[in-house]
Scaffold this motif. Structure first.
Motif, short mmCIF file in Angstrom:
data_model
loop_
_atom_site.label_atom_id
_atom_site.label_comp_id
_atom_site.label_asym_id
_atom_site.label_seq_id
_atom_site.Cartn_x
_atom_site.Cartn_y
_atom_site.Cartn_z
N VAL A 84 -13.78 0.08 50.93
CA VAL A 84 -12.91 -1.11 51.41
C VAL A 84 -13.69 -2.42 51.65
O VAL A 84 -13.21 -3.49 51.96
N SER A 134 -8.08 -7.35 53.87
CA SER A 134 -8.84 -7.74 53.05
C SER A 134 -10.31 -7.56 53.58
O SER A 134 -11.32 -7.92 52.72
N ARG A 169 -11.35 -11.35 50.18
CA ARG A 169 -10.34 -10.89 49.36
C ARG A 169 -10.59 -9.31 49.01
O ARG A 169 -11.74 -9.49 48.15
N ASP A 170 -9.73 -8.48 49.27
CA ASP A 170 -9.99 -6.97 48.85
C ASP A 170 -11.49 -6.55 49.12
O ASP A 170 -11.89 -5.80 48.31
#
Length: 501
Positions: free
Chosen positions: A13, A35, A210-211
């Motif tokens: 993650v 995010s 982001r991500d």
């Protein structure tokens, strides 16, 4: 923070997250829900351990094994869901980790507690006695108590997680004044918020995630709202609201006539048509949420009538309203909308369990229930469809909100009341919620959307009612929507009432 990586259940993650924070700097940390913002902060705060990467504090390696270790190192957190015990006083909350005592005796030094608390409250201009109950504090005062606690512990870094989502403009301005004062004292801060205008107004620099990747980092003067949105969603977002579908409005499905509850709402009358999105605007304390609870049957009212499909509801209780096709998304999803320790499937099924009983013993038809849950989750676009066993507390704010919407969609409501449906979720998730609202209206569902964001109502509603002091004071049609006019409708009444008093 250098190249942090973190995985949960084999899924990475965080993918090498790095950022720097200087003494007296306010760093804005922004990104969509999921995010990696919270995971990064949890590693910094000793909640999670990193898989790889490094954290350096004053140049020295820093690896907190627990939240208490991070706290001892001078790192404090002001969470969106404030960690205050409402049944205790301010001084008891500030000393919950350890009460000062007389020497080595077990006796608590009450005078020392009171003195320490007064000094901490003075630092944030909070004029309440140490024994003041937390339950009686306003929403705007509660974050100040946590800040006072952080200051009293000589914190050097304070992390703010969505601190203004439940605050009025005046309370937000007061909080920002305190934060700037902390900055002047050399305290460094990380400020997480989906309100991008606040980030631009308050922060010195901005890092965008982001991500699980850092996709942008720059001084605030080199950032703009549009640039942050583009970095967050990975594309240029040319519009914040979807195009409104052709909505064929039918006959009124919900009618309120003179709904009155002394001190709460007064003489509320309105009609809601099939396929209509009716926005309700107003300042905090205007009675919007209270009206929603009354209409859904959660709270009583003294006089007036509620009609559904032309029929007066004799005993408007929640169970009755649900049986007549009404659903309510409450403003506080974590307390009233979800069972945080339950998984997606159990949360989604909860309002519809009686529909899945079979046989005289009411045994659950698990296959039918799972099929309908998958359909509802797909309908709202939750990206955790294959993980319906995931606990609600582990979902991002946007996905939590989608689960709440999904659980009501399983009942196919014909009247859907949504109270602050996009509070605390990112711009991308907001757009998806707006699409769901538009699609429901196009299918004939009648919706009431309550929001503190006037631009939101202007973007999605067919008609807007403005409330102030428990009354409807203005109505605006789509052909004359204007933020300033709507705000004046609420403010003018508020000012005139204050002058009269």
């Amino acid at each position: 923070v250098e190249a942090l990586r973190k995985s949960f259940f084999g899924v990475e993650v965080l993918h090498g997250v790095s950022f720097e924070l200087e003494e007296g700097e306010i760093l804005g940390l922004v990104g969509e829900n999921g995010s990696g913002k919270s995971t990064s902060m949890n590693i910094l705060g000793g909640v999670h351990r990193r898989d790889s990467g490094a954290i350096r504090l004053d140049g020295a390696a820093f690896a907190p094994e627990s939240p208490s270790a991070a706290q001892k190192a001078g790192i404090a957190f002001i969470h969106q869901e404030l960690n205050l015990f409402e049944n205790l006083s301010i001084e008891e909350n500030l000393h919950i980790g350890g009460f000062p005592r007389f020497g080595f005796s077990p006796l608590i030094d009450r005078r020392a507690i009171a003195r320490h608390t007064r000094e901490a409250l003075a630092a944030v201009d909070l004029n309440h006695p140490p024994s003041y109950p937390v339950a009686r504090l306003s929403q705007g005062e509660r974050p100040l108590v946590e800040i006072a606690n952080a200051i009293s512990q000589d914190s050097r870094i304070i992390n703010f997680d969505e601190p203004t989502t439940s605050l009025t403009n005046r309370e937000t301005a007061r909080l920002f004044e305190i934060i700037r004062r902390l900055k002047a004292r050399g305290i460094a801060m990380i400020y997480i918020s989906h309100i991008l205008d606040d980030v631009l107004a308050l922060c010195d620099s901005v890092t965008v995630l982001r991500d699980g990747h850092v996709v942008g980092s720059a001084p605030v003067e080199d950032m703009s709202r549009e640039r942050m949105i583009q970095l967050m969603v990975g594309r240029e977002l040319t519009q914040l609201f979807p195009e409104i579908s052709d909505r064929v409005q039918g006959e009124p499905v919900l009618e309120l006539e003179g709904i009155t509850q002394p001190g709460i709402v007064r003489d509320i009358s309105l009609k809601l048509k099939k396929g209509e999105v009716l926005g309700i605007a107003g300042l905090m304390g205007s009675g919007r949420s209270e009206l929603a609870r009354i209409v859904f049957g959660l709270d009583p009212f003294e006089s007036g009538r509620i009609r559904i499909d032309g029929t007066v509801i004799a005993e408007p209780r929640a169970a009755t309203m649900m049986s007549r096709g009404m659903a309510l998304l409450t403003e506080n999803r974590r307390i009233e909308g979800l069972l945080m320790e339950a998984n997606i499937q159990d949360n989604a099924a909860l309002p519809s369990l009686p529909w899945f009983g079979k046989g005289p013993l009411g045994v659950l038809n698990s296959a039918a229930m799972s099929r309908d849950i998958d359909r509802a989750v797909d309908r709202v676009g939750t990206n955790t469809r294959d993980y319906v066993g995931t606990l609600a507390k582990h979902l991002s704010g946007g996905n939590q909100q989608k689960v709440v919407i999904a659980k009501w969609l399983m009942r196919e409501p014909k009247i859907f009341i949504l109270d602050e449906p996009t509070r605390g979720i990112d711009v991308g998730a907001k757009y998806e919620v707006y699409k769901i609202i538009d699609e429901l209206a196009a299918l004939g569902t009648a919706l009431i959307v309550i929001s503190s964001e006037f631009e939101e109502l202007i973007g999605i509603a067919d008609r807007i009612l403005v409330m102030a002091h428990g009354e409807i004071v203005a109505e605006h049609g789509r052909d004359n929507f204007d933020r300033e006019r709507i705000l004046k409708s609420a403010m003018w009444v508020a000012k005139s009432r204050a002058a009269a008093q």
